[in-house]
Design a protein around this motif. Structure first.
Motif, short mmCIF file in Angstrom:
data_model
loop_
_atom_site.label_atom_id
_atom_site.label_comp_id
_atom_site.label_asym_id
_atom_site.label_seq_id
_atom_site.Cartn_x
_atom_site.Cartn_y
_atom_site.Cartn_z
N ASN A 94 6.94 -13.54 -0.22
CA ASN A 94 6.61 -12.22 0.30
C ASN A 94 7.86 -11.49 0.78
OD1 ASN A 94 4.02 -10.83 0.68
ND2 ASN A 94 4.78 -10.56 2.77
N GLY A 134 -0.24 -11.72 3.65
CA GLY A 134 0.84 -10.99 2.96
C GLY A 134 0.40 -10.49 1.59
N ALA A 136 2.02 -11.36 -1.31
CA ALA A 136 2.27 -12.36 -2.35
C ALA A 136 0.98 -13.13 -2.65
CB ALA A 136 3.37 -13.33 -1.91
#
Ligand SMILES: [Zn+2]
Length: 276
Positions: A94, A134, A136
């Motif tokens: 991330n 996050g 990601a």
């Protein structure tokens, strides 16, 4: 097309990104930490953020790859380690601005009941993703089948994603060596695989491709990557695959052998010429 390769973080995350542009890559993959260990890494946040900035400025897309011991169906005593490690990988990815973290579909060794493997995998993913906010993604990668047929089909990837509590935090990474070695793609049936993928809405969540040739024939269930021009998948078949219109602007990342006399830079150039 967005070709790239796996790149070492020997010189840090930013260093890896700079190396990528140097070899003509428009995408790359990296190990966020030591690939042989699940030990949580105290990473250099500035380096990771510099990497993210550099990639944005240079139009590079990146993916991270979990360490080899990451097993989503690990034994109970290993599970805590796997979960902490995967959260650490997601944090690093991330910070580096990466699309996500590739993790192999789980394999349950010596299992009498494959259902148990799927259930444990879903449990692990729920556990990790309940703690993750996050951008990601977790990117599930298809297996070659060397430890059994589990995780070789598009159906399984799609189903596992759907059955978790957090499908929006999960995407897919398709490895061409694995899909070929498992026999799902035998080199000649891409149209069928494509149709199946469309029917399953697989491609909507396909975020990256591991572009590898296979050293062993289709249905061998063996996982040995070969260079694009020198494997059991014919170059025309790879071209047919790459010409397929179902792919978005996603990274095609080489995880192939590279030496001085045939580098990833050479291989990326080969691919660019092939698709020109
Ligand atoms: Zn792969």
């Amino acid at each position: 097309m967005r070709f790239g390769s796996h790149i070492s973080i020997r010189d840090g995350y930013l260093g890896a990104a700079k190396h990528a542009t140097k070899i003509g890559a428009r995408a790359f993959q990296y190990f966020p930490k030591n690939p042989r260990s699940l030990t949580v890494k105290k990473f250099n946040l500035h380096d990771a953020q510099d990497c993210a900035k550099y990639c944005k400025e240079h139009d590079l897309l990146t993916i991270a790859h979990t360490p080899y011991p990451t097993n989503l169906v690990a034994d109970n005593d290993q599970m805590g380690l796997v979960i902490e490690s995967l959260l650490n990988d997601l944090e690093i990815a991330n910070a580096c601005g990466s699309i996500g973290v590739v993790v192999h579909f789980g394999v349950l060794k010596n299992a009498s009941n494959p259902l148990e493997g799927y259930q444990r995998m879903i449990g692990t993913l729920n556990d990790v993703l309940s703690k993750w906010d996050g951008n990601a993604l977790v990117l599930l990668e298809n297996n070659a089948g060397k430890s059994g047929p589990t995780g070789t089909t598009l159906e399984e990837l799609v189903q596992i994603r759907q059955l978790t509590d957090y499908p929006d935090k999960i995407g897919f990474c398709l490895d061409t060596c694995h899909v070929f070695a498992s026999g799902v793609w035998d080199g000649d049936n891409w149209r069928e695989v494509e149709e199946k993928g469309l029917e399953l809405k697989f491609f909507e969540h396909l975020k990256a491709v591991h572009l590898n040739n296979s050293a062993y024939p289709t249905r061998s269930m063996k996982d040995r990557h070969a260079n694009i021009p020198n494997g059991e998948i014919k170059v025309e078949q790879i071209k047919e695959f790459l010409s397929c219109t179902v792919f978005d602007d996603i990274p095609f990342v080489l995880e192939t052998p590279h030496e001085e006399n045939y580098s990833h830079e050479d291989e990326i150039q080969f691919l660019n010429e092939l698709m020109n």
